[in-house]
Scaffold this motif. Structure first.
Motif, PDB file in Angstrom:
ATOM      1  N   UNK A 190      42.541  45.604  39.600  1.00  0.00           N
ATOM      2  CA  UNK A 190      41.615  45.504  38.475  1.00  0.00           C
ATOM      3  C   UNK A 190      40.518  44.895  39.085  1.00  0.00           C
ATOM      4  N   UNK A 191      39.173  45.242  37.836  1.00  0.00           N
ATOM      5  CA  UNK A 191      37.841  44.944  38.251  1.00  0.00           C
ATOM      6  C   UNK A 191      37.658  43.511  37.423  1.00  0.00           C
ATOM      7  N   UNK A 192      37.266  42.596  38.338  1.00  0.00           N
ATOM      8  CA  UNK A 192      37.021  41.311  37.431  1.00  0.00           C
ATOM      9  C   UNK A 192      35.506  40.939  38.014  1.00  0.00           C
ATOM     10  N   UNK A 193      34.553  41.368  37.210  1.00  0.00           N
ATOM     11  CA  UNK A 193      33.345  41.375  37.624  1.00  0.00           C
ATOM     12  C   UNK A 193      32.658  42.299  38.624  1.00  0.00           C
ATOM     13  N   UNK A 194      32.277  41.642  39.942  1.00  0.00           N
ATOM     14  CA  UNK A 194      31.869  42.384  40.896  1.00  0.00           C
ATOM     15  C   UNK A 194      33.216  42.779  41.922  1.00  0.00           C
ATOM     16  N   UNK A 195      34.054  42.090  41.550  1.00  0.00           N
ATOM     17  CA  UNK A 195      35.254  42.022  42.647  1.00  0.00           C
ATOM     18  C   UNK A 195      36.311  43.131  42.140  1.00  0.00           C
ATOM     19  N   UNK A 196      37.138  43.613  43.242  1.00  0.00           N
ATOM     20  CA  UNK A 196      38.340  44.374  42.961  1.00  0.00           C
ATOM     21  C   UNK A 196      39.505  43.324  43.448  1.00  0.00           C
ATOM     22  N   UNK A 197      40.442  43.089  42.491  1.00  0.00           N
ATOM     23  CA  UNK A 197      41.705  42.267  42.925  1.00  0.00           C
ATOM     24  C   UNK A 197      42.998  43.203  42.757  1.00  0.00           C
ATOM     25  N   UNK A 198      43.625  42.988  43.770  1.00  0.00           N
ATOM     26  CA  UNK A 198      45.081  43.477  43.596  1.00  0.00           C
ATOM     27  C   UNK A 198      45.975  42.595  43.030  1.00  0.00           C
ATOM     28  N   UNK A 199      46.534  43.022  41.853  1.00  0.00           N
ATOM     29  CA  UNK A 199      47.286  42.068  41.310  1.00  0.00           C
ATOM     30  C   UNK A 199      48.885  42.517  40.759  1.00  0.00           C
ATOM     31  N   UNK A 200      49.737  41.406  40.958  1.00  0.00           N
ATOM     32  CA  UNK A 200      51.107  41.889  40.305  1.00  0.00           C
ATOM     33  C   UNK A 200      51.135  41.975  38.877  1.00  0.00           C
ATOM     34  N   UNK A 201      51.442  43.107  38.426  1.00  0.00           N
ATOM     35  CA  UNK A 201      51.418  42.995  37.000  1.00  0.00           C
ATOM     36  C   UNK A 201      52.418  42.697  36.057  1.00  0.00           C
ATOM     37  N   UNK A 202      53.315  41.725  36.707  1.00  0.00           N
ATOM     38  CA  UNK A 202      54.233  41.070  35.908  1.00  0.00           C
ATOM     39  C   UNK A 202      53.880  39.500  36.136  1.00  0.00           C
ATOM     40  N   UNK A 203      53.466  38.950  37.108  1.00  0.00           N
ATOM     41  CA  UNK A 203      53.198  37.542  37.165  1.00  0.00           C
ATOM     42  C   UNK A 203      51.585  37.186  37.235  1.00  0.00           C
ATOM     43  N   UNK A 204      50.876  38.345  37.552  1.00  0.00           N
ATOM     44  CA  UNK A 204      49.534  38.031  37.462  1.00  0.00           C
ATOM     45  C   UNK A 204      49.018  37.303  38.937  1.00  0.00           C
ATOM     46  N   UNK A 205      49.921  37.352  40.086  1.00  0.00           N
ATOM     47  CA  UNK A 205      49.728  36.795  41.250  1.00  0.00           C
ATOM     48  C   UNK A 205      48.510  37.779  41.906  1.00  0.00           C
ATOM     49  N   UNK A 206      47.357  37.244  42.368  1.00  0.00           N
ATOM     50  CA  UNK A 206      46.462  38.062  43.400  1.00  0.00           C
ATOM     51  C   UNK A 206      46.989  38.376  44.730  1.00  0.00           C
ATOM     52  N   UNK A 207      47.065  39.386  45.120  1.00  0.00           N
ATOM     53  CA  UNK A 207      47.605  39.777  46.319  1.00  0.00           C
ATOM     54  C   UNK A 207      46.561  39.981  47.526  1.00  0.00           C
ATOM     55  N   UNK A 208      45.371  40.817  47.056  1.00  0.00           N
ATOM     56  CA  UNK A 208      44.308  41.018  47.886  1.00  0.00           C
ATOM     57  C   UNK A 208      43.010  41.012  46.943  1.00  0.00           C
ATOM     58  N   UNK A 209      41.942  40.606  47.587  1.00  0.00           N
ATOM     59  CA  UNK A 209      40.759  40.735  46.829  1.00  0.00           C
ATOM     60  C   UNK A 209      39.506  41.282  47.788  1.00  0.00           C
ATOM     61  N   UNK A 210      38.937  42.283  47.088  1.00  0.00           N
ATOM     62  CA  UNK A 210      37.586  42.789  47.788  1.00  0.00           C
ATOM     63  C   UNK A 210      36.343  41.974  46.967  1.00  0.00           C
ATOM     64  N   UNK A 211      35.590  41.436  47.321  1.00  0.00           N
ATOM     65  CA  UNK A 211      34.294  40.525  46.791  1.00  0.00           C
ATOM     66  C   UNK A 211      33.388  41.454  46.905  1.00  0.00           C
ATOM     67  N   UNK A 212      32.700  41.628  45.805  1.00  0.00           N
ATOM     68  CA  UNK A 212      31.476  42.340  45.762  1.00  0.00           C
ATOM     69  C   UNK A 212      31.697  43.559  45.863  1.00  0.00           C
ATOM     70  N   UNK A 213      32.711  44.289  45.642  1.00  0.00           N
ATOM     71  CA  UNK A 213      32.825  45.775  45.665  1.00  0.00           C
ATOM     72  C   UNK A 213      32.139  46.467  44.574  1.00  0.00           C
ATOM     73  N   UNK A 214      31.849  45.860  43.369  1.00  0.00           N
ATOM     74  CA  UNK A 214      30.869  46.441  42.217  1.00  0.00           C
ATOM     75  C   UNK A 214      29.581  45.774  42.281  1.00  0.00           C
ATOM     76  N   UNK A 215      28.635  46.492  41.717  1.00  0.00           N
ATOM     77  CA  UNK A 215      27.236  45.739  41.470  1.00  0.00           C
ATOM     78  C   UNK A 215      26.962  46.272  39.965  1.00  0.00           C
TER      79      UNK A 215
END
Length: 120
Positions: free
Chosen positions: A95-120
């Motif tokens: 999922x895109x969260x502002x400038x970041x890409x987050x890998x999220x469990x779509x049942x619980x919302x747990x963040x599994x991985x983050x790539x900070x600053x992927x988007x501008x």
């Protein structure tokens, strides 16, 4: 919160090439592989981010629980391969969260991985 690491190439396909079998996702989560917070080594401009009402940026990390309003289908990065992101396991989405890409469990919302600053 763990310190961000230098980003590595995605598992299972060469970076920036459409992977064969993009619908073939790992059936189980390999936590040691996925549980990382990365600083992006490359950024992408994909248009404006339209956050939910009341959005205020926060820096998420793996293990955090992202509120459901931020990981609805409108925020899914279904073409994750275009942005050099790993193939998500079954039950997980980028999922895109502002400038970041987050890998999220779509049942619980747990963040599994983050790539900070992927988007501008």
């Amino acid at each position: 919160m763990a310190a961000p690491e230098m980003e590595r190439a995605p598992m299972a396909y060469p970076r920036f090439e459409r992977p064969q079998g993009t619908q073939t996702r790992p059936s189980q989560l390999d936590r040691p592989y996925y549980n990382h917070n990365f600083n992006a080594d490359r950024t992408y401009h994909i248009g404006p981010y339209h956050p939910p009402r009341g959005f205020q940026y926060r820096r998420w990390a793996y293990g955090d629980i992202l509120p459901g309003i931020f990981w609805g289908q409108d925020y899914w990065l279904t073409d994750y391969w275009l942005f050099g992101l790993d193939v998500p396991p079954v039950g997980y989405e980028w999922v895109r969260y502002g400038p970041d890409a987050l890998l999220v469990n779509i049942t619980t919302g747990e963040v599994i991985q983050v790539v900070y600053g992927r988007f501008f």
